[in-house]
Enzyme design. Structure first.
Site, short mmCIF file in Angstrom:
data_model
loop_
_atom_site.label_atom_id
_atom_site.label_comp_id
_atom_site.label_asym_id
_atom_site.label_seq_id
_atom_site.Cartn_x
_atom_site.Cartn_y
_atom_site.Cartn_z
N GLY A 12 39.88 43.05 33.22
CA GLY A 12 40.57 41.79 32.93
C GLY A 12 41.33 41.04 33.87
CG ASP A 13 44.70 40.23 33.36
OD1 ASP A 13 44.76 39.28 32.53
OD2 ASP A 13 45.45 41.27 33.06
CE LYS A 16 38.71 37.16 31.38
NZ LYS A 16 39.61 38.01 32.18
N GLY A 17 40.25 32.06 33.38
CA GLY A 17 40.77 31.07 32.85
C GLY A 17 40.78 29.90 34.13
CE LYS A 18 40.61 28.30 40.94
NZ LYS A 18 41.31 28.17 42.25
N GLY A 40 45.42 36.38 27.89
CA GLY A 40 46.03 35.35 28.45
C GLY A 40 45.39 34.87 29.81
CG HIS A 41 41.81 33.54 29.28
ND1 HIS A 41 40.69 33.11 28.93
CD2 HIS A 41 41.89 34.73 29.65
CE1 HIS A 41 40.05 34.42 28.77
NE2 HIS A 41 40.93 35.37 29.15
CB THR A 42 46.93 31.63 34.17
OG1 THR A 42 47.48 32.90 33.70
CG2 THR A 42 48.16 30.66 34.71
CD GLN A 223 40.17 40.73 25.74
OE1 GLN A 223 39.24 40.79 25.14
NE2 GLN A 223 41.34 40.29 25.64
CB THR A 238 39.95 45.32 24.14
OG1 THR A 238 40.45 44.56 23.07
CG2 THR A 238 38.53 44.67 24.77
CB THR A 300 52.43 42.37 27.50
OG1 THR A 300 51.55 42.81 28.78
CG2 THR A 300 51.36 42.64 26.44
N GLY A 415 43.43 30.04 45.66
CA GLY A 415 44.82 29.53 45.32
C GLY A 415 44.63 29.34 43.63
P1 GDP Z 1 42.27 35.94 33.47
O1 GDP Z 1 42.90 36.64 32.13
O2 GDP Z 1 41.08 36.17 33.87
O3 GDP Z 1 42.14 34.36 33.06
O4 GDP Z 1 43.38 35.91 34.38
P2 GDP Z 1 44.93 35.58 34.41
O5 GDP Z 1 45.27 34.23 34.21
O6 GDP Z 1 45.52 36.70 33.32
O7 GDP Z 1 45.48 36.04 35.58
C1 GDP Z 1 45.08 35.38 36.87
C2 GDP Z 1 46.24 34.87 37.68
O8 GDP Z 1 45.99 34.59 39.26
C3 GDP Z 1 46.78 33.78 37.08
O9 GDP Z 1 48.36 33.68 37.24
C4 GDP Z 1 46.07 32.73 37.81
O10 GDP Z 1 46.95 31.48 37.97
C5 GDP Z 1 46.04 33.27 39.22
N1 GDP Z 1 44.92 32.92 39.99
C6 GDP Z 1 43.45 32.71 39.65
N2 GDP Z 1 42.83 32.52 40.63
C7 GDP Z 1 43.61 32.57 41.88
C8 GDP Z 1 43.41 32.38 43.13
O11 GDP Z 1 42.38 32.00 43.64
N3 GDP Z 1 44.38 32.74 43.87
C9 GDP Z 1 45.80 33.04 43.55
N4 GDP Z 1 46.69 33.07 44.26
N5 GDP Z 1 46.01 32.94 42.08
C10 GDP Z 1 45.12 32.94 41.35
P1 IMO Z 2 42.44 38.84 29.84
O1 IMO Z 2 41.37 37.94 28.76
C1 IMO Z 2 43.81 42.71 30.94
C2 IMO Z 2 43.86 45.78 27.61
C3 IMO Z 2 45.51 46.29 26.97
C4 IMO Z 2 44.97 47.60 26.70
C5 IMO Z 2 43.64 47.55 26.13
C6 IMO Z 2 43.59 47.42 24.71
O2 IMO Z 2 43.71 38.11 29.86
O3 IMO Z 2 41.45 39.43 30.85
P2 IMO Z 2 44.08 45.52 23.16
O4 IMO Z 2 45.34 44.73 22.88
O5 IMO Z 2 43.03 44.61 23.55
O6 IMO Z 2 43.73 46.27 21.99
O7 IMO Z 2 44.46 46.37 24.30
O8 IMO Z 2 43.04 46.38 26.88
N1 IMO Z 2 43.91 44.03 27.73
C7 IMO Z 2 43.59 43.37 28.56
N2 IMO Z 2 43.94 43.71 29.81
N3 IMO Z 2 43.67 41.52 30.50
C8 IMO Z 2 43.42 41.23 29.06
O9 IMO Z 2 43.02 40.02 28.72
C9 IMO Z 2 43.45 42.19 28.08
N4 IMO Z 2 43.15 42.25 26.85
C10 IMO Z 2 43.35 43.55 26.63
O10 IMO Z 2 46.41 46.11 28.12
O11 IMO Z 2 44.81 48.24 28.08
MG MG Z 3 44.71 37.49 31.54
#
Ligand code: GDP
Ligand code: IMO
Ligand code: MG
Length: 428
Positions: A12-13, A16-18, A40-42, A223, A238, A300, A415
């Site tokens: 996760g993280d 994907k949002g970007k 949480g997609h930023t 995720q 999850t 969180t 970025g």
């Molecule tokens: P997601 O859950 O997969 O959508 O990812 P998140 O948004 O939770 O976490 C990714 C973080 O990295 C966010 O704060 C984005 O704004 C940031 N991000 C995404 N792509 C880049 C990148 O290429 N460079 C930098 N510096 N930040 C990025």
């Molecule tokens: P995005 O879409 C990162 C993790 C939690 C925990 C496990 C189970 O932003 O990538 P849950 O609340 O789903 O029952 O928690 O999964 N988790 C994530 N970790 N990014 C996420 O979403 C997550 N969604 C759940 O931290 O370990």
């Molecule tokens: Mg996220």
């Protein structure tokens, strides 16, 4: 048949949002297919940040239809707050559609998640406490309330009343915790239903008609592969299927309609919550990457665990998802780190393994085998949007990842902003 799935290849993280927001510019429909407000997609557009939990990350591109598919569990309070926030910042949410078969995440699911996590003690999963596990449990035990049930108010009363009574018995007898007054829950969900009703639709039909009509559809996973209930590091996962197959069931689209799968890979690894993490860095290097990359949970606020890129896991993710192109994100975060490491294999006792182990206790005992590459500097990556202009050391890193994973990188993100994206070939 341009129907492309965006899937996280790590924990996760990955960004994907970007990437979804970037690709959505060329799409007609963007469809979330699983998860809930644990996501949480930023998205950053023109320096302005949006944190999306329930609404697909295509919403900031005007004129797109954004679908919350049947595979998603939706907390109406989070969704409405998010819609209000997006509207108040000058964007249109009239293109939002919610599947009549998506499940409603209720306040008692959140309470249940908190109580269950609290009772696990040292075996805590580290959930986001958003009620995700309990909502999917109710779906599969056929006790769930779906968005389609919100339309007829008397039917809703009949379905909801016994469920609230049964949850109250559970809270009282198992945890000695207080429950919910039925009328209070019912009235709150009715008010939310009245607001959301215009958006409820048969979204499987909508998406299939769009594909049949030659429209471009983007499926956005939440995720990541190793949080998948079937393919992840069970039980530290999850409760849904983020992997590409989840897009078919979670949107109601046949596998023959999918034209490609874009795997999102962060240039290093992060994980929130408990569970095995072979390349985890518990030293100063991990902390400095965490700070530079702003690696704190979008949902969180928890500090994310950090580690080097793990291509053993990525190869497995490429296979499970049938990945056809990579999007490599956050290469700028690794700038100025010095040497960059890539895990190419694991040492397991006296053996060296290059295949991701099926047994989770084995994964927990794996030691990473690293390859070291030259790094790059902040100055070399600042403002670069053309692949030919990236530093030679970064090009070697990209090529080595492609070689080890066996998939080419179509996009490289250097970025947070939508504009800070390098496109090498079209995926639509
Ligand atoms: P997601 O859950 O997969 O959508 O990812 P998140 O948004 O939770 O976490 C990714 C973080 O990295 C966010 O704060 C984005 O704004 C940031 N991000 C995404 N792509 C880049 C990148 O290429 N460079 C930098 N510096 N930040 C990025
Ligand atoms: P995005 O879409 C990162 C993790 C939690 C925990 C496990 C189970 O932003 O990538 P849950 O609340 O789903 O029952 O928690 O999964 N988790 C994530 N970790 N990014 C996420 O979403 C997550 N969604 C759940 O931290 O370990
Ligand atoms: Mg996220």
């Amino acid at each position: 048949m341009p129907a492309v799935i965006v899937v996280g290849m790590q924990f996760g993280d990955e960004g994907k949002g970007k990437i979804t927001d970037y690709m959505a510019e060329r799409a007609d429909l963007v469809v979330r297919y699983q998860g809930g407000s644990n996501a949480g997609h930023t998205v950053v557009v023109g320096g302005v940040e949006y944190r999306l939990h329930q609404v697909p990350s295509g919403i900031l591109n005007p004129g797109k239809i954004c679908v919350v598919g049947n595979g998603v569990v939706v907390d109406p309070s989070v969704l409405i707050k998010e819609m209000d926030d997006i509207e108040s910042r000058g964007h249109d949410v009239s293109g939002l559609r919610i599947s009549h078969a998506a499940h409603v995440l209720m306040p008692y699911h959140v309470r249940q998640d908190e109580l269950e996590e609290g009772s696990r003690g040292a075996r805590q999963i580290g959930t986001t406490r958003r009620g995700i596990g309990p909502a999917y449990t109710d779906k599969y035990s056929r006790e769930g309330i779906r968005f389609g049930d919100l339309i007829d108010e008397e039917c809703l009363r009949k379905r909801l009343e016994p469920v609230v009574a049964s949850k109250n018995r559970l809270f009282d007898r198992l945890y000695g915790a207080s429950g919910f007054g039925f009328e209070e829950v019912y009235r709150a969900v009715l008010a939310q239903a009245r607001r959301l009703r215009p958006h409820i639709a048969d979204t499987a039909r909508l998406v299939n008609n769009a594909i049949a009509g030659g429209k471009k559809v983007l499926f956005e996973g939440a995720q990541g592969t190793f949080l998948d209930i079937d393919h992840g590091t069970y039980p530290y996962v999850t409760s849904s299927n983020p992997t590409a197959g989840g897009a078919c069931t979670g949107a109601g689209v046949g596998p023959t309609r999918i034209s490609g799968v874009v795997g999102i890979v962060k240039a290093y690894t992060s994980r929130v919550g408990s569970g095995p993490f072979p390349t985890e860095l518990l030293d100063e290097k991990g902390s400095s990457i965490r700070e530079k990359g702003g690696e704190y949970g979008t949902t969180t606020g928890r500090p994310r665990r950090i580690g080097w890129l793990d291509t053993v896991m990525l190869r497995y993710a490429a296979t499970i998802n049938g990945v056809t192109a990579l999007a490599l994100t956050k290469v700028d975060t690794l700038a100025g780190t010095g040497k960059v490491k890539i895990c190419t294999a694991y040492r397991l006792g006296s053996r060296t393994v290059t295949e991701y182990p099926a047994a989770m206790d084995e994964l927990a005992r794996c030691e990473p085998v690293y390859e070291e590459l030259d790094g790059w500097s902040d100055e070399e990556v600042a403002g670069v949007t053309d692949y030919d202009r990236i530093p030679a050391s970064m090009r070697r890193f990209v090529s080595r990842v492609e070689e080890l994973v066996g998939v080419k990188a179509a996009l490289i993100s250097a970025g947070r902003d939508r504009r800070q994206t390098i496109s090498r070939f079209e995926v639509f």
